[in-house]
Design an enzyme around this catalytic site. Sequence first.
Site, PDB file in Angstrom:
ATOM      1  N   CYS A   2       1.092  -1.340  -0.031  1.00  0.00           N
ATOM      2  CA  CYS A   2      -0.031  -0.058   0.180  1.00  0.00           C
ATOM      3  C   CYS A   2       0.953   1.249  -0.001  1.00  0.00           C
ATOM      4  O   CYS A   2       1.842   1.217   0.659  1.00  0.00           O
ATOM      5  CB  CYS A   2      -0.801   0.107   1.197  1.00  0.00           C
ATOM      6  SG  CYS A   2      -2.002  -1.201   1.006  1.00  0.00           S
ATOM      7  N   ARG A  27       4.067  -0.363  -4.735  1.00  0.00           N
ATOM      8  CA  ARG A  27       3.812  -0.747  -3.436  1.00  0.00           C
ATOM      9  C   ARG A  27       2.322  -1.518  -3.453  1.00  0.00           C
ATOM     10  O   ARG A  27       2.074  -2.334  -2.385  1.00  0.00           O
ATOM     11  CB  ARG A  27       3.769   0.514  -2.214  1.00  0.00           C
ATOM     12  CG  ARG A  27       4.980   1.199  -2.181  1.00  0.00           C
ATOM     13  CD  ARG A  27       4.782   2.061  -1.256  1.00  0.00           C
ATOM     14  NE  ARG A  27       4.875   1.672   0.123  1.00  0.00           N
ATOM     15  CZ  ARG A  27       5.806   1.702   0.743  1.00  0.00           C
ATOM     16  NH1 ARG A  27       7.002   1.766   0.433  1.00  0.00           N
ATOM     17  NH2 ARG A  27       5.731   1.086   2.004  1.00  0.00           N
ATOM     18  N   TRP A  76      -2.594  -2.789  -1.798  1.00  0.00           N
ATOM     19  CA  TRP A  76      -2.321  -4.431  -1.834  1.00  0.00           C
ATOM     20  C   TRP A  76      -3.164  -5.034  -0.761  1.00  0.00           C
ATOM     21  O   TRP A  76      -3.100  -4.726   0.319  1.00  0.00           O
ATOM     22  CB  TRP A  76      -0.735  -4.449  -1.540  1.00  0.00           C
ATOM     23  CG  TRP A  76      -0.527  -5.931  -1.804  1.00  0.00           C
ATOM     24  CD1 TRP A  76      -0.004  -6.628  -3.064  1.00  0.00           C
ATOM     25  CD2 TRP A  76      -0.383  -7.069  -0.860  1.00  0.00           C
ATOM     26  NE1 TRP A  76       0.267  -7.957  -2.848  1.00  0.00           N
ATOM     27  CE2 TRP A  76      -0.018  -8.291  -1.559  1.00  0.00           C
ATOM     28  CE3 TRP A  76      -0.560  -6.961   0.366  1.00  0.00           C
ATOM     29  CZ2 TRP A  76       0.255  -9.644  -0.862  1.00  0.00           C
ATOM     30  CZ3 TRP A  76      -0.654  -8.414   1.195  1.00  0.00           C
ATOM     31  CH2 TRP A  76      -0.016  -9.578   0.347  1.00  0.00           C
ATOM     32  N   ASN A 102      -2.137   1.828   5.698  1.00  0.00           N
ATOM     33  CA  ASN A 102      -1.122   0.613   5.245  1.00  0.00           C
ATOM     34  C   ASN A 102      -0.800  -0.168   6.473  1.00  0.00           C
ATOM     35  O   ASN A 102      -0.418   0.353   7.503  1.00  0.00           O
ATOM     36  CB  ASN A 102       0.200   1.318   4.784  1.00  0.00           C
ATOM     37  CG  ASN A 102       1.358   0.143   4.343  1.00  0.00           C
ATOM     38  OD1 ASN A 102       0.876  -0.899   4.006  1.00  0.00           O
ATOM     39  ND2 ASN A 102       2.384   0.701   4.549  1.00  0.00           N
ATOM     40  N   GLY A 103      -0.912  -1.501   6.272  1.00  0.00           N
ATOM     41  CA  GLY A 103      -0.536  -2.352   7.368  1.00  0.00           C
ATOM     42  C   GLY A 103      -1.711  -3.337   7.590  1.00  0.00           C
ATOM     43  O   GLY A 103      -2.694  -3.590   6.862  1.00  0.00           O
ATOM     44  N   GLU A 485      17.820 -17.329  -7.402  1.00  0.00           N
ATOM     45  CA  GLU A 485      17.592 -16.019  -7.838  1.00  0.00           C
ATOM     46  C   GLU A 485      17.223 -16.087  -9.236  1.00  0.00           C
ATOM     47  O   GLU A 485      15.995 -15.431  -9.446  1.00  0.00           O
ATOM     48  CB  GLU A 485      18.996 -15.027  -7.715  1.00  0.00           C
ATOM     49  CG  GLU A 485      18.762 -13.633  -8.570  1.00  0.00           C
ATOM     50  CD  GLU A 485      17.594 -12.754  -8.202  1.00  0.00           C
ATOM     51  OE1 GLU A 485      16.973 -13.079  -6.966  1.00  0.00           O
ATOM     52  OE2 GLU A 485      17.298 -11.735  -8.780  1.00  0.00           O
ATOM     53  N   LYS A 489      13.086 -15.255 -10.068  1.00  0.00           N
ATOM     54  CA  LYS A 489      12.923 -14.148 -10.898  1.00  0.00           C
ATOM     55  C   LYS A 489      11.673 -14.601 -11.954  1.00  0.00           C
ATOM     56  O   LYS A 489      10.808 -14.059 -12.548  1.00  0.00           O
ATOM     57  CB  LYS A 489      14.069 -13.435 -11.587  1.00  0.00           C
ATOM     58  CG  LYS A 489      14.034 -11.998 -11.847  1.00  0.00           C
ATOM     59  CD  LYS A 489      14.746 -11.072 -10.655  1.00  0.00           C
ATOM     60  CE  LYS A 489      14.123 -11.388  -9.522  1.00  0.00           C
ATOM     61  NZ  LYS A 489      14.725 -10.568  -8.361  1.00  0.00           N
ATOM     62  N   GLU A 492       8.405 -15.311 -10.479  1.00  0.00           N
ATOM     63  CA  GLU A 492       7.905 -13.975 -10.258  1.00  0.00           C
ATOM     64  C   GLU A 492       7.134 -13.231 -11.339  1.00  0.00           C
ATOM     65  O   GLU A 492       6.149 -12.951 -11.130  1.00  0.00           O
ATOM     66  CB  GLU A 492       8.896 -13.031  -9.480  1.00  0.00           C
ATOM     67  CG  GLU A 492       8.326 -11.892  -8.727  1.00  0.00           C
ATOM     68  CD  GLU A 492       9.725 -11.192  -8.188  1.00  0.00           C
ATOM     69  OE1 GLU A 492      10.640 -11.317  -8.496  1.00  0.00           O
ATOM     70  OE2 GLU A 492       9.546 -10.211  -7.114  1.00  0.00           O
ATOM     71  N   HIS A 508      20.299 -36.349  -5.458  1.00  0.00           N
ATOM     72  CA  HIS A 508      19.733 -36.873  -4.226  1.00  0.00           C
ATOM     73  C   HIS A 508      18.045 -36.803  -4.502  1.00  0.00           C
ATOM     74  O   HIS A 508      17.716 -36.656  -3.365  1.00  0.00           O
ATOM     75  CB  HIS A 508      20.307 -36.041  -3.046  1.00  0.00           C
ATOM     76  CG  HIS A 508      21.776 -36.198  -2.997  1.00  0.00           C
ATOM     77  ND1 HIS A 508      22.223 -37.516  -2.504  1.00  0.00           N
ATOM     78  CD2 HIS A 508      22.496 -35.514  -3.061  1.00  0.00           C
ATOM     79  CE1 HIS A 508      23.674 -37.204  -2.393  1.00  0.00           C
ATOM     80  NE2 HIS A 508      23.881 -36.103  -2.877  1.00  0.00           N
ATOM     81  N   LYS A 611       5.678  -4.425  -4.096  1.00  0.00           N
ATOM     82  CA  LYS A 611       7.416  -4.200  -3.940  1.00  0.00           C
ATOM     83  C   LYS A 611       8.012  -4.134  -2.567  1.00  0.00           C
ATOM     84  O   LYS A 611       8.829  -4.826  -2.307  1.00  0.00           O
ATOM     85  CB  LYS A 611       7.641  -2.879  -4.714  1.00  0.00           C
ATOM     86  CG  LYS A 611       9.302  -2.555  -4.628  1.00  0.00           C
ATOM     87  CD  LYS A 611       9.912  -3.319  -5.628  1.00  0.00           C
ATOM     88  CE  LYS A 611      11.306  -2.836  -5.577  1.00  0.00           C
ATOM     89  NZ  LYS A 611      12.195  -3.939  -6.129  1.00  0.00           N
TER      90      LYS A 611
HETATM   91  O1  M6R Z   1      12.793  -4.684   0.233  1.00  0.00           O
HETATM   92  P1  M6R Z   1      13.406  -5.933   0.317  1.00  0.00           P
HETATM   93  O2  M6R Z   1      14.875  -5.906  -0.188  1.00  0.00           O
HETATM   94  O3  M6R Z   1      13.439  -6.106   1.827  1.00  0.00           O
HETATM   95  O4  M6R Z   1      12.444  -7.270  -0.251  1.00  0.00           O
HETATM   96  C1  M6R Z   1      12.803  -8.360  -0.006  1.00  0.00           C
HETATM   97  C2  M6R Z   1      11.998  -9.224  -0.976  1.00  0.00           C
HETATM   98  O5  M6R Z   1      10.565  -9.037  -0.972  1.00  0.00           O
HETATM   99  C3  M6R Z   1      12.188  -8.851  -2.477  1.00  0.00           C
HETATM  100  O6  M6R Z   1      13.515  -9.086  -2.868  1.00  0.00           O
HETATM  101  C4  M6R Z   1      11.614 -10.039  -3.339  1.00  0.00           C
HETATM  102  O7  M6R Z   1      11.788 -11.268  -3.137  1.00  0.00           O
HETATM  103  C5  M6R Z   1      11.616  -9.321  -4.785  1.00  0.00           C
HETATM  104  N1  M6R Z   1      10.547  -9.151  -5.169  1.00  0.00           N
HETATM  105  C6  M6R Z   1      12.176 -10.570  -5.631  1.00  0.00           C
HETATM  106  O8  M6R Z   1      12.376  -9.893  -6.867  1.00  0.00           O
END
Ligand code: M6R
Length: 616
Positions: A2, A27, A76, A102-103, A485, A489, A492, A508, A611
Amino acid sequence: MCGIIGYVGPRPSQDILISGLARLEYRGYDSAGIAVIDGEGSLGTRKRAGKLQVLRDDLAAHPLADGTTGIGHTRWATHGGPTDANAHPHLADDDKLAVIHNGIIENFADLKAELVDAGHTFRSETDTEVAAALLGREYAASGDLVEAFRATVSRLEGAFTLLALHRDQPGLVVGARRNSPLVIGLGDGENFLGSDVAAFVEHTRHALAIGQDEIVAITPDEVTVTDFSGDAVDVEPFEVVWDAAAADKGGWSSFMAKEVSEEPEAVANTIRGRVHDGIVEIPELDGLDELFTDIDRIIVIACGTAAYAGMVGKYALEQWARVPVDVELAHEFRYRDPVIGARTLVVSISQSGETMDTLMAVKFAREAGAKTLSICNTQGATIPRESDAIVYTHAGPEVAVASTKAFVAQITALYLLALHVGRVRGALDAETIAAQVAQLEAVPEKIARVLATEQEHIEQFAHWMADTRSVIFLGRHVGYPIALEGALKLKEISYIHAEGFAAGELKHGPIALIEPGQPVFVMVPSPSSSPLLHAKVVSNIQEIRARGARIIAVAEEGDAAVLPFADEVLRIPLAEPLFEPLLAVVPLHIFAMGLATAKGLDVDQPRNLAKSVTVE
Ligand code: M6R
């Protein structure tokens, strides 16, 4: 999660709110809404489910009377789906009071039951409307918005940033925060509130950071901050180093494309000012040597991509600083009674500096007596303010939900930290530090080379693979977190099932997944600087190729040994093993972006995500 903005001043507020929300949309983008007190003293609101553009179109088709006091929200969804009714603002006090939030208000169900018993009716499923109802009741009793906030927040449990305005108080926006972000922007005859500085950076770079459990009231000429008991508190001023243009898309097709292209400068800017005559000196750590000398253990805590950066950093911290390092997901860390104390340094990593899981883990570590250091990309954010020391990454604003340039900046900051700690602890001599620094300083140019020589090829390749249903990523040593990673990505932003594995782990169990045609990305270590690892990975490639896997090797320029076994080779420049992750991740970022684009998906705003994850 948010995004929140508030404005008071001489200017019509709607454009300011909408452009602030556009910068905060990363956000959350389930709905958006605004509330404005117009020149006639009426409170107008408009809110729509969907992205900000839906609200924009609605306002264009059916304009709302403008005014100089307003609040705006981009959501969000947590409590209640993404509908018009659940969108913020929420109204109370006979629709004279508007609230955004927000929260998560954890005790909202009890409070709601109490209000329903008292005859209140609700129009949404949100926890926010409960806070609005309480605030409305308190305002009706006192006629003082700040007092009403004080009485309201004393009833709330959980995490919240709340902003409110009241029709009878034009020129006043009041906010409160607990475990959720809020910063103040100071203008000339106008003031702003925002979830982060992006909300107002196009209007002012003068900002104030508000602490936990504080209430702020802004008018065009005044900012007053008090704690929840009503006592005045000192606020910390800072200058925003980002400029508004840095948070714009420029001519790029997406923020993600722009941010991947900025990976070289994210590394270079994070190094800048921290190397003198081949020695790493991090000015923020001056006088804080005891953080590194009086410890026998480091625990790195983070989430998602930041945690993978931490996993890469572990190799450098252990190799250069000779301290044992554990890396843990922040949300797991504090629920398992970890053995920590004064001789533990807890290093948190967060791009946003607001990730609730990480913030709570940092607070937990501090309460347990550990030392805390935060690696963060965002000024004025909460996590660094809750830590004993900060090392900022200088990646610039990262807007796309998928973290890219922040990841390479985080690894860079961890490497600088490892060299700094190694020096302070006497584990490294000047010559070794200088040699590593030279390698690190060469990275930006090498990343730029990957972008220049491989981007088109990888995008085309990703296009061919648009129908793929599953991708596996393999790596060893520092290549393992890069495999994780690469998989994250892809999941996501392209919604394709992807898994990352340590290459040695495959036999394994996971090797059962390999069937003819299964695409497998393999991070191939350098044959010259890691011959042993290289040979092992080439064997792993042969094992899966024998079972029909389609191999996409991320391999060093000139590595001919992989050619007979790879269906596709993505080349990266030569680098010492510890520096390979900073290069090998770039093709994976390009690939994920290329594949999502080929599928016609919005790479900046993937479904279900936000984000900045400010709820647990
Ligand atoms: O703002 P932050 O670095 O604490 O966020 C951590 C994760 O939420 C963030 O890296 C998330 O995994 C990304 N969207 C991945 O691309």
